[in-house]
Design a protein around this motif. Structure first.
Motif, PDB file in Angstrom:
ATOM      1  N   ASN A 116       0.831  -1.213   0.000  1.00  0.00           N
ATOM      2  CA  ASN A 116       0.000   0.000   0.000  1.00  0.00           C
ATOM      3  C   ASN A 116       0.860   1.255   0.000  1.00  0.00           C
ATOM      4  OD1 ASN A 116      -1.356  -2.333   1.491  1.00  0.00           O
ATOM      5  ND2 ASN A 116      -3.135  -1.015   1.086  1.00  0.00           N
ATOM      6  N   HIS A 117       1.967   1.219   0.719  1.00  0.00           N
ATOM      7  CA  HIS A 117       2.859   2.373   0.729  1.00  0.00           C
ATOM      8  C   HIS A 117       3.399   2.659  -0.666  1.00  0.00           C
ATOM      9  CE1 HIS A 117       2.316   2.024   4.910  1.00  0.00           C
ATOM     10  NE2 HIS A 117       3.385   1.283   5.223  1.00  0.00           N
ATOM     11  N   LEU A 118       3.815   1.591  -1.371  1.00  0.00           N
ATOM     12  CA  LEU A 118       4.336   1.765  -2.730  1.00  0.00           C
ATOM     13  C   LEU A 118       3.247   2.272  -3.671  1.00  0.00           C
ATOM     14  CD1 LEU A 118       6.547  -1.447  -3.026  1.00  0.00           C
ATOM     15  CD2 LEU A 118       7.313   0.899  -2.620  1.00  0.00           C
ATOM     16  N   LYS A 119       2.044   1.764  -3.520  1.00  0.00           N
ATOM     17  CA  LYS A 119       0.944   2.195  -4.378  1.00  0.00           C
ATOM     18  C   LYS A 119       0.659   3.673  -4.174  1.00  0.00           C
ATOM     19  CE  LYS A 119      -3.147   1.258  -3.024  1.00  0.00           C
ATOM     20  NZ  LYS A 119      -4.402   0.562  -2.640  1.00  0.00           N
ATOM     21  N   HIS A 120       0.654   4.114  -2.934  1.00  0.00           N
ATOM     22  CA  HIS A 120       0.349   5.510  -2.672  1.00  0.00           C
ATOM     23  C   HIS A 120       1.518   6.423  -3.009  1.00  0.00           C
ATOM     24  CE1 HIS A 120      -2.658   3.722   0.399  1.00  0.00           C
ATOM     25  NE2 HIS A 120      -3.252   3.923  -0.768  1.00  0.00           N
ATOM     26  N   THR A 121       2.710   5.874  -3.117  1.00  0.00           N
ATOM     27  CA  THR A 121       3.838   6.665  -3.604  1.00  0.00           C
ATOM     28  C   THR A 121       3.713   6.910  -5.092  1.00  0.00           C
ATOM     29  OG1 THR A 121       5.270   5.745  -1.886  1.00  0.00           O
ATOM     30  CG2 THR A 121       6.350   6.783  -3.764  1.00  0.00           C
ATOM     31  N   ALA A 122       3.234   5.897  -5.835  1.00  0.00           N
ATOM     32  CA  ALA A 122       3.102   6.013  -7.290  1.00  0.00           C
ATOM     33  C   ALA A 122       1.849   6.783  -7.700  1.00  0.00           C
ATOM     34  CB  ALA A 122       3.094   4.618  -7.919  1.00  0.00           C
ATOM     35  N   VAL A 123       0.703   6.458  -7.114  1.00  0.00           N
ATOM     36  CA  VAL A 123      -0.566   7.100  -7.506  1.00  0.00           C
ATOM     37  C   VAL A 123      -1.316   7.539  -6.252  1.00  0.00           C
ATOM     38  CG1 VAL A 123      -0.855   6.025  -9.764  1.00  0.00           C
ATOM     39  CG2 VAL A 123      -1.527   4.767  -7.728  1.00  0.00           C
ATOM     40  N   PRO A 124      -0.856   8.587  -5.577  1.00  0.00           N
ATOM     41  CA  PRO A 124      -1.524   9.006  -4.347  1.00  0.00           C
ATOM     42  C   PRO A 124      -2.892   9.641  -4.599  1.00  0.00           C
ATOM     43  CG  PRO A 124       0.173  10.568  -4.929  1.00  0.00           C
ATOM     44  CD  PRO A 124       0.308   9.430  -5.891  1.00  0.00           C
ATOM     45  N   GLY A 125      -3.103  10.174  -5.805  1.00  0.00           N
ATOM     46  CA  GLY A 125      -4.347  10.869  -6.080  1.00  0.00           C
ATOM     47  C   GLY A 125      -5.573   9.990  -5.984  1.00  0.00           C
ATOM     48  N   VAL A 126      -5.429   8.684  -6.262  1.00  0.00           N
ATOM     49  CA  VAL A 126      -6.570   7.773  -6.240  1.00  0.00           C
ATOM     50  C   VAL A 126      -7.141   7.670  -4.832  1.00  0.00           C
ATOM     51  CG1 VAL A 126      -7.332   5.406  -6.656  1.00  0.00           C
ATOM     52  CG2 VAL A 126      -5.721   6.489  -8.236  1.00  0.00           C
ATOM     53  N   GLN A 127      -6.270   7.365  -3.837  1.00  0.00           N
ATOM     54  CA  GLN A 127      -6.735   7.236  -2.464  1.00  0.00           C
ATOM     55  C   GLN A 127      -7.224   8.567  -1.904  1.00  0.00           C
ATOM     56  OE1 GLN A 127      -7.306   4.481  -0.641  1.00  0.00           O
ATOM     57  NE2 GLN A 127      -8.168   5.908   0.861  1.00  0.00           N
ATOM     58  N   MET A 128      -6.584   9.652  -2.299  1.00  0.00           N
ATOM     59  CA  MET A 128      -7.015  10.958  -1.823  1.00  0.00           C
ATOM     60  C   MET A 128      -8.418  11.285  -2.327  1.00  0.00           C
ATOM     61  SD  MET A 128      -3.438  13.105  -2.249  1.00  0.00           S
ATOM     62  CE  MET A 128      -4.074  14.604  -1.521  1.00  0.00           C
ATOM     63  N   ALA A 129      -8.699  10.960  -3.614  1.00  0.00           N
ATOM     64  CA  ALA A 129     -10.037  11.207  -4.167  1.00  0.00           C
ATOM     65  C   ALA A 129     -11.072  10.313  -3.502  1.00  0.00           C
ATOM     66  CB  ALA A 129     -10.005  10.993  -5.676  1.00  0.00           C
ATOM     67  N   LYS A 130     -10.704   9.053  -3.225  1.00  0.00           N
ATOM     68  CA  LYS A 130     -11.622   8.155  -2.520  1.00  0.00           C
ATOM     69  C   LYS A 130     -11.958   8.702  -1.130  1.00  0.00           C
ATOM     70  CE  LYS A 130     -10.251   3.788  -4.740  1.00  0.00           C
ATOM     71  NZ  LYS A 130      -9.665   2.434  -4.499  1.00  0.00           N
ATOM     72  N   THR A 131     -10.955   9.272  -0.474  1.00  0.00           N
ATOM     73  CA  THR A 131     -11.178   9.812   0.870  1.00  0.00           C
ATOM     74  C   THR A 131     -12.123  11.010   0.818  1.00  0.00           C
ATOM     75  OG1 THR A 131      -8.934   9.106   1.479  1.00  0.00           O
ATOM     76  CG2 THR A 131     -10.022  10.670   2.931  1.00  0.00           C
ATOM     77  N   VAL A 132     -11.971  11.863  -0.205  1.00  0.00           N
ATOM     78  CA  VAL A 132     -12.865  13.006  -0.353  1.00  0.00           C
ATOM     79  C   VAL A 132     -14.305  12.542  -0.519  1.00  0.00           C
ATOM     80  CG1 VAL A 132     -13.485  14.949  -1.825  1.00  0.00           C
ATOM     81  CG2 VAL A 132     -11.084  14.542  -1.268  1.00  0.00           C
ATOM     82  N   VAL A 133     -14.502  11.498  -1.338  1.00  0.00           N
ATOM     83  CA  VAL A 133     -15.841  10.965  -1.550  1.00  0.00           C
ATOM     84  C   VAL A 133     -16.392  10.379  -0.257  1.00  0.00           C
ATOM     85  CG1 VAL A 133     -17.178   9.216  -2.787  1.00  0.00           C
ATOM     86  CG2 VAL A 133     -15.433  10.542  -3.985  1.00  0.00           C
ATOM     87  N   GLU A 134     -15.531   9.723   0.528  1.00  0.00           N
ATOM     88  CA  GLU A 134     -15.970   9.058   1.750  1.00  0.00           C
ATOM     89  C   GLU A 134     -16.349  10.054   2.845  1.00  0.00           C
ATOM     90  OE1 GLU A 134     -16.912   5.761   4.103  1.00  0.00           O
ATOM     91  OE2 GLU A 134     -16.302   5.793   1.987  1.00  0.00           O
ATOM     92  N   VAL A 135     -15.518  11.064   3.056  1.00  0.00           N
ATOM     93  CA  VAL A 135     -15.767  11.981   4.162  1.00  0.00           C
ATOM     94  C   VAL A 135     -16.775  13.059   3.793  1.00  0.00           C
ATOM     95  CG1 VAL A 135     -13.481  11.583   5.138  1.00  0.00           C
ATOM     96  CG2 VAL A 135     -13.803  13.469   3.541  1.00  0.00           C
ATOM     97  N   GLY A 136     -16.850  13.408   2.504  1.00  0.00           N
ATOM     98  CA  GLY A 136     -17.797  14.418   2.058  1.00  0.00           C
ATOM     99  C   GLY A 136     -17.445  15.811   2.543  1.00  0.00           C
ATOM    100  N   LYS A 137     -18.364  16.774   2.272  1.00  0.00           N
ATOM    101  CA  LYS A 137     -18.231  18.163   2.700  1.00  0.00           C
ATOM    102  C   LYS A 137     -17.024  18.850   2.101  1.00  0.00           C
ATOM    103  CE  LYS A 137     -20.646  17.496   7.112  1.00  0.00           C
ATOM    104  NZ  LYS A 137     -20.607  17.666   8.579  1.00  0.00           N
ATOM    105  N   TRP A 138     -16.566  18.351   0.919  1.00  0.00           N
ATOM    106  CA  TRP A 138     -15.518  19.022   0.164  1.00  0.00           C
ATOM    107  C   TRP A 138     -16.179  19.666  -1.056  1.00  0.00           C
ATOM    108  CZ3 TRP A 138      -9.824  18.613  -0.023  1.00  0.00           C
ATOM    109  CH2 TRP A 138      -9.277  18.233   1.213  1.00  0.00           C
ATOM    110  N   PRO A 139     -15.544  20.636  -1.686  1.00  0.00           N
ATOM    111  CA  PRO A 139     -16.120  21.208  -2.905  1.00  0.00           C
ATOM    112  C   PRO A 139     -16.416  20.129  -3.953  1.00  0.00           C
ATOM    113  CG  PRO A 139     -14.298  22.560  -2.136  1.00  0.00           C
ATOM    114  CD  PRO A 139     -14.308  21.337  -1.267  1.00  0.00           C
TER     115      PRO A 139
END
Length: 489
Positions: free
Chosen positions: A355-378
């Motif tokens: 998971n560390h290697l994956k987030h080093t290569a493509v961190p934007g995927v998990q960050m976008a998933k987190t935005v969808v999960e937590v909500g209240k973002w633009p």
């Protein structure tokens, strides 16, 4: 008397050689000093600890540097103004030489300004310093009929030139036939005394700027008293320094022995002796390694540089240690619940290396998933799909742009500034996402500064912690649940 008038200026490398060096030096000593002080302070209150280990030593250090530092500056100014440093440059003497009056006169060594500023003790505040001067005059030469009288007045010092008020005319041609001729021996003695005043300011003075660091202390001590007494002070200082190094080595050996014994508070004496000899042998080897180097201080400077390099990464460890101390004190005082909820996994959990290697290569995927999960973002109201795409593209562009632009610094280093700014923005977003996950999952262990630090310094580990929390962590749990006591970050 060294009260002003000369300013040679400091070395341009002073802040590197002293300030930054000692920052790194003490930071590298942090583990040893902290462990030792904690060991000897067991059972004392924080108030007593802070007073005895921080406030009192700091005040003592201030007094020490004020006294010895200003005295050293004063001696250096006296050496500069009296010509001592210049004579040594010309090869006519030694930096710490004592000159007799004849030598000073021949070399024109001494004070020649118009006057010396008086000090505040005498109420001068910028006024020229004055001394009492006594001389013989014969008013009968002027035809007033008076006999040779002894006159006292106050003149500024030191003085020189044709207008020297301390000058006493000893020419027999002037005094023959006057009653002052009967006092010729006294007149000549007084003239010699006044003349010597001009050249009496370099005795006991040393050109400190050209002395070795180890010699300056003893040179300074030697200026406070005559030779025999100053020798006693130097010997006493040497004994004190020996005790200082011995006790420091013993303390260091004690701490190293504790660490080597898995934290045992009272390790065996034999092991401490072993570590003492090992440390001493290491120091001797490092110093001996530079014996053939043109610069005798090369090995010592290399050791100092290594200490600074080792202390730099530990600086960030000390930041976290300081924060941990604050949290611990708040828990002890009852301001924080020791059993409050924490993240499901530790941030530096190497079980999730993939998971560390994956987030080093493509961190934007998990960050976008987190935005969808937590909500209240633009753009959260546009639906999960569009929100994911928008934020994934934004975070990815920000991350990759910071890397690419930083690489462009090979052509022009200013690009690195832009790349660094973009990375700071990316890390800040990671920290904000961690903060929102803590809020939505009711995690009370942590704060916003910690979230931002994790996002800036370890974004891939932070994203893995967020991913695990969103997948496996409970949505809500009471703060007093004892099951989470061993899960705090």
């Amino acid at each position: 008397m060294g009260l002003g008038g000369v300013d040679k200026g400091g070395s341009p490398t002073w802040i590197i050689d002293w300030t930054i060096f000692y920052w790194g030096w003490w930071i590298s000593w942090g583990p040893f000093v902290g462990t030792f002080i904690a060991r000897i302070s067991k059972g004392r209150t924080l108030r007593v600890f802070i007073m005895s280990t921080l406030i009192v030593p700091t005040l003592y250090s201030i007094v020490w540097f004020c006294v010895w530092g200003t005295e050293g500056i004063r001696m250096q100014r006296m050496a500069d103004t009296s010509g001592l440093c210049n004579q040594s440059d010309a090869g006519n003497g030694d930096w710490a030489a004592q000159y007799n009056l004849e030598t000073k006169t021949n070399l024109s060594m001494g004070w020649t300004p118009a006057c010396v500023l008086d000090d505040a003790y005498h109420g001068g505040y910028g006024r020229c310093k004055r001394v009492k001067f006594t001389s013989y005059v014969d008013p009968s030469i002027d035809g007033n009929g008076k006999t040779c009288v002894k006159t006292t007045n106050w003149v500024t010092v030191p003085c020189g030139g044709a207008d020297d008020p301390t000058f006493v005319n000893t020419t027999y041609g002037v005094l023959i036939g006057t009653e002052c001729a009967n006092y010729m021996s006294e007149i000549e003695e007084l003239a010699a005394e006044n003349y010597s005043r001009r050249f009496a300011f370099t005795d006991g003075t040393v050109c400190l700027s050209n002395r070795a660091t180890a010699d300056i202390l003893f040179d300074q001590i030697s200026s406070y008293a005559p030779r025999g007494y100053s020798d006693m002070l130097c010997t006493l200082t040497l004994i004190i320094l020996t005790f200082y190094f011995v006790t420091s080595s013993d303390s260091g050996s004690f701490v190293v022995d504790m660490l080597a014994s898995n934290g045992h508070p009272d390790p065996p004496m034999f092991q401490r002796v072993f570590w003492s000899f090992t440390e001493g042998a290491t120091a001797i080897a490092l110093l001996y390694s530079g014996i053939n180097h043109p610069n005798a201080d090369a090995s010592l400077r290399a050791l100092q540089a290594a200490s600074i390099i080792a202390g730099l990464p530990y600086t960030f460890v000390m930041f976290w240690a300081t924060q941990s101390l604050v949290i611990l004190v708040r828990e002890e005082s009852g301001a924080l619940d020791p059993n409050r909820k924490a993240f499901t996994t530790f941030i530096f959990n190497m079980e999730y290396s993939v998971n560390h290697l994956k987030h080093t290569a493509v961190p934007g995927v998990q960050m976008a998933k987190t935005v969808v999960e937590v909500g209240k973002w633009p753009f959260s109201g546009a639906g999960d799909g569009p929100t994911f795409v928008i934020w994934c593209v934004f975070f990815s562009v920000l991350y990759y742009a910071s890397i690419i632009i930083t690489i462009c610094a090979v052509a022009m280093y200013q690009w690195a500034l832009i790349g660094c700014a973009l990375y700071i923005g990316f890390g800040t977003f990671v920290g904000l996402l961690r903060n929102h996950v803590r809020v939505t999952r009711f995690i009370k262990n942590g704060d916003l500064p910690t979230d931002l630090m994790c996002g800036l310094l370890a974004p891939m580990f932070t994203l893995t912690q967020i991913e695990v929390e969103l997948q496996d962590g409970p949505l809500e749990k009471k703060d007093d649940d004892p099951a989470d006591d061993n899960k705090r970050v």
